[in-house]
Scaffold this motif. Sequence first.
Motif, short mmCIF file in Angstrom:
data_model
loop_
_atom_site.label_atom_id
_atom_site.label_comp_id
_atom_site.label_asym_id
_atom_site.label_seq_id
_atom_site.Cartn_x
_atom_site.Cartn_y
_atom_site.Cartn_z
N THR A 31 0.84 -1.21 0.00
CA THR A 31 0.00 0.00 0.00
C THR A 31 0.87 1.26 0.00
OG1 THR A 31 -0.29 -0.51 2.36
CG2 THR A 31 -2.19 -0.85 0.91
N LEU A 35 0.40 4.11 -2.69
CA LEU A 35 0.13 5.50 -2.29
C LEU A 35 1.17 6.45 -2.88
CD1 LEU A 35 -0.88 4.86 1.43
CD2 LEU A 35 -2.39 5.77 -0.34
N ARG A 36 2.45 6.03 -2.87
CA ARG A 36 3.50 6.89 -3.45
C ARG A 36 3.24 7.10 -4.94
NH1 ARG A 36 6.32 4.58 0.73
NH2 ARG A 36 6.70 2.64 -0.36
N VAL A 52 -0.43 13.44 4.97
CA VAL A 52 -0.50 12.43 6.04
C VAL A 52 0.76 11.57 6.02
CG1 VAL A 52 -1.83 10.46 6.91
CG2 VAL A 52 -3.02 12.33 5.77
N MET A 53 1.18 11.16 4.82
CA MET A 53 2.38 10.32 4.69
C MET A 53 3.63 11.10 5.11
SD MET A 53 1.47 8.49 1.10
CE MET A 53 2.87 7.37 1.00
N GLY A 56 4.08 10.90 8.61
CA GLY A 56 4.32 9.55 9.14
C GLY A 56 3.09 8.95 9.79
N GLU A 57 1.92 9.58 9.57
CA GLU A 57 0.68 9.04 10.14
C GLU A 57 0.04 8.09 9.16
OE1 GLU A 57 -1.45 12.63 11.03
OE2 GLU A 57 0.06 13.26 12.49
N LEU A 58 -1.07 7.47 9.58
CA LEU A 58 -1.72 6.49 8.71
C LEU A 58 -2.81 7.13 7.85
CD1 LEU A 58 -2.10 3.30 10.96
CD2 LEU A 58 -0.27 3.90 9.37
N VAL A 59 -2.83 6.74 6.60
CA VAL A 59 -3.87 7.14 5.65
C VAL A 59 -5.15 6.38 6.03
CG1 VAL A 59 -4.42 6.97 3.18
CG2 VAL A 59 -2.10 7.57 3.90
N GLY A 85 2.88 -4.08 4.31
CA GLY A 85 2.43 -2.77 4.81
C GLY A 85 0.92 -2.66 4.90
N TYR A 86 0.24 -3.75 4.79
CA TYR A 86 -1.22 -3.83 4.91
C TYR A 86 -1.55 -5.21 5.42
CZ TYR A 86 -6.18 -3.91 3.73
OH TYR A 86 -7.55 -4.00 3.79
N ARG A 88 -2.73 -2.53 8.56
CA ARG A 88 -1.99 -1.78 9.58
C ARG A 88 -2.88 -1.38 10.75
NH1 ARG A 88 2.22 0.37 5.87
NH2 ARG A 88 3.71 1.67 6.95
N ARG A 161 13.12 8.30 0.08
CA ARG A 161 11.74 8.64 0.43
C ARG A 161 11.72 9.85 1.34
NH1 ARG A 161 8.91 3.14 2.35
NH2 ARG A 161 7.88 4.68 3.66
N ASP A 163 9.74 10.50 3.64
CA ASP A 163 9.37 10.17 5.03
C ASP A 163 10.43 9.32 5.72
OD1 ASP A 163 8.83 7.94 3.46
OD2 ASP A 163 6.95 7.44 4.48
N ARG A 172 6.21 7.11 12.64
CA ARG A 172 5.81 5.85 12.00
C ARG A 172 5.93 4.67 12.97
NH1 ARG A 172 9.60 6.20 6.99
NH2 ARG A 172 8.79 4.14 6.47
#
Length: 215
Positions: A31, A35-36, A52-53, A56-59, A85-86, A88, A161, A163, A172
Amino acid sequence: MNIILLGPPGAGKGTQAQRLVEKHGMRQLSTGDMLRAAVKAGTPTGLEAKAVMERGELVSDAIVSALIGDELDSMGAESGAIFDGYPRTEAQAESLDSILEARGRKLDHVIELDVNEDALVERITGRFTCASCGKGYHDTFEKPQVEGTCDKCGGHEFKRRPDDNAETVRTRMAEYRAKTAPILPVYEVRGIVSKVDGMADMDEVTAAIEAILAK
Ligand code: AMP
């Protein structure tokens, strides 16, 4: 086969997923990568997720579960899936159950990469990838053989990246501890969780994962 690779950022989920893709022709469903790509393409999802990314928080659960459903629909039923990554959050874990059931799939293994969090900041802040082929490198642990040239494709451009900086990494990690680690017991009661030492050498981690899949 459908498997989840679970572990905090920098645990090696992406690296191990890529190896499974190469060896078994499974499909990696990351994910983070989706998302990227959405951020880069400037889609409505990307616009919503970008800030949000960066923090470092969750989408939102709805966004990532929709991405996973669409990706599974684009694959052949015979292709195995590696979820990287899913899920989460607990809500995502529930969604994944329905998403898989609706497509006649079932979860075979949840592989937990067990790591020492203190080492992760160094792992994450040093990592970079080839801009052309995506091969991963690290400032200390895995430099290209010829500086500035990708070992795999010969490319000369690399990227990091946004983040992967120390401050965002701390957020994160906190998100992982608060929201992701609590989903493990859900899978433990089903008897499908295996723990792998994620601090071991990368090849040893791969061998341990292969042994679990061969069971
Ligand atoms: P990753 O590449 O897996 O480290 O993900 C990078 C960032 O994308 C995360 O810090 C989140 O902001 C977002 N993200 C990726 N996967 C998810 C997910 N399953 N749920 C919520 N946010 C996610």
